[in-house]
Write an enzyme that holds these catalytic residues in place. Sequence first.
Site, PDB file in Angstrom:
ATOM      1  N   GLU A  52     -10.178  31.397 -77.380  1.00  0.00           N
ATOM      2  CA  GLU A  52      -8.760  31.256 -77.745  1.00  0.00           C
ATOM      3  C   GLU A  52      -8.349  32.399 -78.679  1.00  0.00           C
ATOM      4  O   GLU A  52      -9.053  32.740 -79.619  1.00  0.00           O
ATOM      5  CB  GLU A  52      -8.554  29.911 -78.436  1.00  0.00           C
ATOM      6  CG  GLU A  52      -7.122  29.628 -78.851  1.00  0.00           C
ATOM      7  CD  GLU A  52      -6.977  28.286 -79.559  1.00  0.00           C
ATOM      8  OE1 GLU A  52      -5.848  27.775 -79.611  1.00  0.00           O
ATOM      9  OE2 GLU A  52      -7.996  27.745 -80.055  1.00  0.00           O
ATOM     10  N   LYS A 118      -0.404  26.318 -73.989  1.00  0.00           N
ATOM     11  CA  LYS A 118      -1.069  25.195 -74.663  1.00  0.00           C
ATOM     12  C   LYS A 118      -0.112  24.021 -74.849  1.00  0.00           C
ATOM     13  O   LYS A 118       0.960  24.166 -75.441  1.00  0.00           O
ATOM     14  CB  LYS A 118      -1.607  25.673 -76.008  1.00  0.00           C
ATOM     15  CG  LYS A 118      -2.502  24.682 -76.730  1.00  0.00           C
ATOM     16  CD  LYS A 118      -3.051  25.335 -78.001  1.00  0.00           C
ATOM     17  CE  LYS A 118      -4.027  24.440 -78.742  1.00  0.00           C
ATOM     18  NZ  LYS A 118      -4.511  25.106 -79.980  1.00  0.00           N
ATOM     19  N   CYS A 152      -8.358  24.468 -76.391  1.00  0.00           N
ATOM     20  CA  CYS A 152      -8.809  23.902 -77.665  1.00  0.00           C
ATOM     21  C   CYS A 152      -8.386  22.444 -77.885  1.00  0.00           C
ATOM     22  O   CYS A 152      -9.016  21.521 -77.376  1.00  0.00           O
ATOM     23  CB  CYS A 152      -8.336  24.793 -78.805  1.00  0.00           C
ATOM     24  SG  CYS A 152      -9.302  24.593 -80.329  1.00  0.00           S
TER      25      CYS A 152
END
Length: 267
Positions: A52, A118, A152
Amino acid sequence: MEQPSYLQLSNLKITVFQAYLFWENVDKNLKNLSLRLSSGVKEKTDLIVLPEMFNTGFSLNSELLAEEMNGKTMDWMADVARTYDCVVTGSMMIKENGHYFNRLIWMTQEGEVTYYDKRHLFSMGKEDDYYTAGNKKVTVELKGWKIRLAICYDLRFPVWIRNQGADYDLLLIVASWPDQRMAHWRALIPARAIENQSYVVAVNRVGHDGNQVYHSGHSMCIDPFGNTVYYKPEDEDLYTFSIGYEELVKIRRAYPFLPDADNFTIV
């Protein structure tokens, strides 16, 4: 006699790069990543996976560091994909239409780009104050494999990445997951693999960031039965391994759990 379709899909060769990242230094990160790839990629691979925000480290300094979709890091990814004749993926800060996104880029060797923004922004770290959340699930295809993209914090939200209707074969997660919550990382990744009957490849970073938060890696690949294919704690690592589609199909046939899952729609 026609062979089962799964026998027509070859193994997928994946190169994971559990990298040390230099805080908010795009040029230094890209140079270091290039050097390590040039010395460490020893065989043909299908996919290179970076962590990331691989070009900056996980930062909220989006106004200064975010690039547009034609920026230097995108050019770098295109060059790496051409050089190694494979797909390259990893997330970075992107500025678009007045908004900032933590965007996972999927760059092919032909220069074609798919991306995932995300969905779950880390509010505890104020990520949601600086970035705009995505709202679309994204599944890409590579050599016939269906691959779901995630970043994540998405790992904590199984509804978002639930494998409804066997939509994907591999869940791919890039992360900047801190060592202080590493027990959660190690527990959630096998859980996602088992409940979704898919491979999970999760790539984290190593080292301290600019806030002195330590990241200890623990990148891994878990197969659909919960077995470990690859696992690396602590050290920077560049490693290539293969996963087999035939094994995926055998597990799903022996344990047909997915058809019994609940149907639902995320609003």
